[in-house]
Scaffold this motif. Structure first.
Motif, mmCIF file in Angstrom:
data_model
loop_
_atom_site.group_PDB
_atom_site.id
_atom_site.type_symbol
_atom_site.label_atom_id
_atom_site.label_comp_id
_atom_site.label_asym_id
_atom_site.label_seq_id
_atom_site.Cartn_x
_atom_site.Cartn_y
_atom_site.Cartn_z
ATOM 1 N N SER A 85 0.831 -1.206 0.000
ATOM 2 C CA SER A 85 0.000 0.000 0.000
ATOM 3 C C SER A 85 0.867 1.258 0.000
ATOM 4 O O SER A 85 1.862 1.338 0.714
ATOM 5 N N GLY A 86 0.492 2.214 -0.807
ATOM 6 C CA GLY A 86 1.192 3.494 -0.832
ATOM 7 C C GLY A 86 2.613 3.442 -1.309
ATOM 8 O O GLY A 86 3.427 4.270 -0.915
ATOM 9 N N HIS A 110 -5.799 2.420 -6.330
ATOM 10 C CA HIS A 110 -5.806 3.455 -5.289
ATOM 11 C C HIS A 110 -5.008 3.001 -4.069
ATOM 12 O O HIS A 110 -4.251 3.787 -3.481
ATOM 13 N N ARG A 111 -5.150 1.741 -3.691
ATOM 14 C CA ARG A 111 -4.441 1.198 -2.522
ATOM 15 C C ARG A 111 -2.926 1.276 -2.691
ATOM 16 O O ARG A 111 -2.208 1.666 -1.779
ATOM 17 N N ARG A 114 0.876 5.996 -3.989
ATOM 18 C CA ARG A 114 1.272 6.940 -2.943
ATOM 19 C C ARG A 114 0.268 8.103 -2.955
ATOM 20 O O ARG A 114 -0.344 8.382 -3.981
ATOM 21 N N PRO A 115 0.163 8.811 -1.841
ATOM 22 C CA PRO A 115 -0.674 10.026 -1.853
ATOM 23 C C PRO A 115 -0.194 10.976 -2.950
ATOM 24 O O PRO A 115 1.021 11.119 -3.157
ATOM 25 N N GLU A 116 -1.102 11.581 -3.653
ATOM 26 C CA GLU A 116 -0.816 12.535 -4.726
ATOM 27 C C GLU A 116 -0.247 11.875 -5.988
ATOM 28 O O GLU A 116 0.107 12.588 -6.938
#
Length: 123
Positions: A85-86, A110-111, A114-116
């Motif tokens: 994840s991420g 989505h999982r 990374r953020p952004e």
């Protein structure tokens, strides 16, 4: 020669659209194909590809010919258990129109992102 990152027949490629940005040193997954994963690897990405068994076999041969390393995974496009994840900087696909459970694939993308980070696709 560096391969093109293709969005499909009759569609401008990444050199024109510039949706993926600089990928050197980034973790990139191609869903449903292998050609763009090879092109990402040629640009310095840590490339992965999730595709069908036959596509993976062909992709391995093409990556070897191109002299690049791509981590290949044969199976369902929503089975991204190989990525934590991420941990991914870009998910790329031109195969989402053929997916039975698109919501599941998008949840997995989505999982792992990374953020952004970006999901770039063409249908």
């Amino acid at each position: 020669m560096v391969s093109a990152i293709s969005y499909g027949t009759g569609v401008p490629d990444e050199s024109d659209l510039r949706l993926c940005g600089e990928v050197s040193g980034k973790r990139v997954i191609e869903l449903g194909g292998t050609g763009s994963a090879i092109a990402f690897a040629e640009r310095g990405a840590r490339a992965m590809a999730a595709a069908g068994v036959e596509q993976v076999e062909e992709g391995r041969e093409q990556a070897e010919q191109a002299g690049v390393r791509v981590e290949f995974h044969a199976g369902d496009l929503a089975d991204l258990g190989f990525a934590t994840s991420g941990s991914v900087d870009l998910v790329f696909s031109t195969a989402l129109a053929d997916v039975d459970d698109l919501a599941r694939v998008l949840r997995q993308a989505h999982r792992v992102l990374r953020p952004e980070a970006s999901l770039v696709f063409s249908v």
